[in-house]
Scaffold this active site. Structure first.
Site: not given
Lengths: 399, 399
Positions: B144, B179, B182, B185
């Site tokens: 992302t 977050s 996130h 990832k």
């Protein structure tokens, strides 16, 4: 100061708990004894015989009059951690409670997954417990210099100012960790940084170098207080292993060329660094990174120092170069900053001839406890399955 | 090309599977239907009614003659994943099989831990399965743009050349995820990069922007092929939610000032980017990062575009600024590179008036399915416990 020491039965945790207790802090040790169980799994044991934690703590109380509380449990059990956090209401939490061996994390998929889940979820639980029950408490987290890898530029303490296309920002130093274990510490660092930002947690991430030595002023007080000394291929660190090899007339096993350069520190500096971090807490919302080591050496330099020490002690020491079981640069630039702890007052114990002699002497003293089958590396980074738990090598002693 | 699509029942996975199938690739979908179960958990549903995966796939075969295989299971179950990998022997694995919502990961500790363990362990399992059973297979992993956060310098594609104290190196771009999702990832990216280095895995990390739209040429072929359209506070993305709000005369809910700028792309570009990555695989041992988006907008710009589109369609659209439930910069510099996919041949579908109109029209068409209680944010980053599963807001319909 009320301090929780998570992982307080381990190699760094135990001497830290004693040091902080002697300095007048109110200590609670949290441990689930997983470090002792990994010894069983690997068929290994510490060179120095250690006592059960209960006996260690009783002896400490008898000798010093100081009480250390013990809470046995796993920080992955949030109900347990929440209870401990509420009952002990710490002003600082020192977090050693992680799987700390790179080779252990590289044994196979199960060990990789275990290392990352154990370390990441334990730290997440701790962050939530601080936020929910003790928001002003200072998290003192053990990271590792291995988070940075070996970049071709100077390594700063956590953050670096980057100029790019006419603009600039101070950003987290890029990470290039070299094992699933080191990766878990990078994951932790990112998680902690984020929680400082959103919840105002105070945190100090101590990116520690490779620790050597076993004795501190406190562990030396009594045989029952003796600290671990790991020399096996999975949990042993290079210098300790080299000293054991020298003591039993086994060639010193340098991986590859030996140009791998790292930061190192004496266990007596570890315990002092922890206290310095506790006494000088990060601000609310601050994520602070200290590089916790005192000197840089290449692995070959260490081997040569042990060689010389062995000669002083009348040992016949040879150095072997094995194919490197790790995937890493065997020669590289390395210059890592480490000024912040010195600014707080750290006076380093540098690696001296007398310390080397004392380490080799400890190894000679416990020579009969050395299991030679544990000296050669059996975990290769290039394999996804290493038979570390395969049949042990049976060495038949000559009569 | 034989391609596994992990998470092939989801919002991006389903249209990707169809697109790749139509282009002649041999597709196996792996899914455990967790995305559908999260709808149950949250009391939400896609605005567009979707069919069971089996029916979707049967319809596709009836219309096009092309078979898509389905394997139902969880990639956290390594025995299952190993079997799939051996039986389907893919040349590429497209990995969408992660928990993809930032608010979901921020609900409470359990959701944070679930999101990180699910995503990190699923990806670790996949890396081991590639190494053990299909070492030449190309991993196409969905990352992302949120991994980078909002630094005050230009964002590069994965790596940045840093000059520092007279030396330089090309290093991973520093990450500042916003977050627990996130963060997962970012953890994945580091794990994948490492496995490329030690095992020679081929990997492309697609740092995708926010996807909008629902229709592709393939999903438009039949009602049974319709794709998800999420508008709720947890899984809905900003533009989709704004269109729904416009359609039902609900104020558009901009979080904070709305200066939060991000990369966006049309779902039709998502599917094309995936194919481009598959057709141009990374080399053995290469860890390649593409920033997968086509345009940058601020949240307020999107709101204003929906406002204008609504007026064109005779709707009375207003814009509300709510206190930002996230901890993020509401105004900041943002300039992210995205040239690598264009160099491979991506021709972007830019956000046009006609696309905006069609999105608002979809929302108007399904107006009766909108649950207004799902429009306002109920997960606040500043809390460690959000009662997202508390009693639903009961809206009594007037007769």
């Amino acid at each position: 100061m009320r301090i929780l020491v998570l992982g307080g039965d381990g190699y760094c945790g135990w001497p830290t708990a004693l040091y902080l207790s002697r300095r007048g802090h109110d200590i609670t040790i949290v441990d689930n004894y997983c470090r002792r169980s990994w010894d069983h799994e690997l068929g290994a044991q510490t060179l120095t015989p250690i006592r059960p934690l209960t006996e260690r703590v009783r002896t400490w109380q008898r000798l010093t009059g100081k009480e250390i509380e013990i809470r046995v449990g796993d920080i992955l059990d949030y109900a347990f951690l929440a209870e401990v956090m509420q009952e002990s209401a710490p002003e600082a939490v020192v977090h050693f409670a992680e799987q700390r061996s790179a080779p252990y994390s590289m044994i196979d998929r199960q060990h990789a997954v275990f290392s990352q889940v154990n370390n990441v979820v334990g730290t997440l639980n701790l962050l939530f417990a601080i936020k929910e029950f003790q928001p002003d408490c200072h998290l003192v987290k053990l990271g590792t210099m291995g988070e940075y890898g070996t970049p071709n530029i100077d390594i700063e303490e956590g953050f670096i100012k980057i100029q790019h296309n006419g603009r600039e920002d101070v950003l987290p130093f890029p990470k290039q960790p070299g094992s699933f274990y080191h990766l878990s510490k990078v994951h932790d660092s990112h998680n902690i940084h984020f929680c400082c930002k959103i919840w105002g947690v105070r945190a100090t991430d101590l990116n520690q170098g490779v620790v050597y030595g076993t004795v501190t002023d406190e562990t030396a007080l009594d045989e029952a207080l003796v600290n671990r000394f790991d020399y096996d291929d999975v949990f042993g660190t290079a210098l300790n292993r080299f000293c054991v090899q020298a003591a039993i007339d086994h060639p010193i096993t340098v991986y590859g060329k030996g140009g791998q350069t790292r930061g190192f520190l004496d266990i007596r500096d570890t315990v002092r660094c922890i206290e310095l971090a506790c006494l000088n807490p990060a601000g609310r919302g601050e994520f602070r990174v200290f590089n916790q080591f005192t000197e840089q050496f290449s692995v070959l330099q260490l081997a040569e120092m042990v060689h010389v020490a062995g000669q002083r002690l009348g040992l016949n020491v040879t150095i072997d170069h094995l194919p490197d079981p790790r995937v890493e640069a065997e020669e590289h630039y390395y210059n890592a900053k480490h000024t912040k702890l010195a600014e707080l007052g750290l006076k380093p114990h540098l690696l001296s001839e007398s310390l080397l002699d004392s380490l080799v002497n400890i190894a000679m003293q416990h020579r009969d406890r050395v299991d030679q089958s544990l000296l050669l590396p059996r975990v290769n980074w290039r394999n996804s399955r290493n038979d570390r738990r395969a049949k042990p090598v049976v060495a038949v002693a000559a009569d």
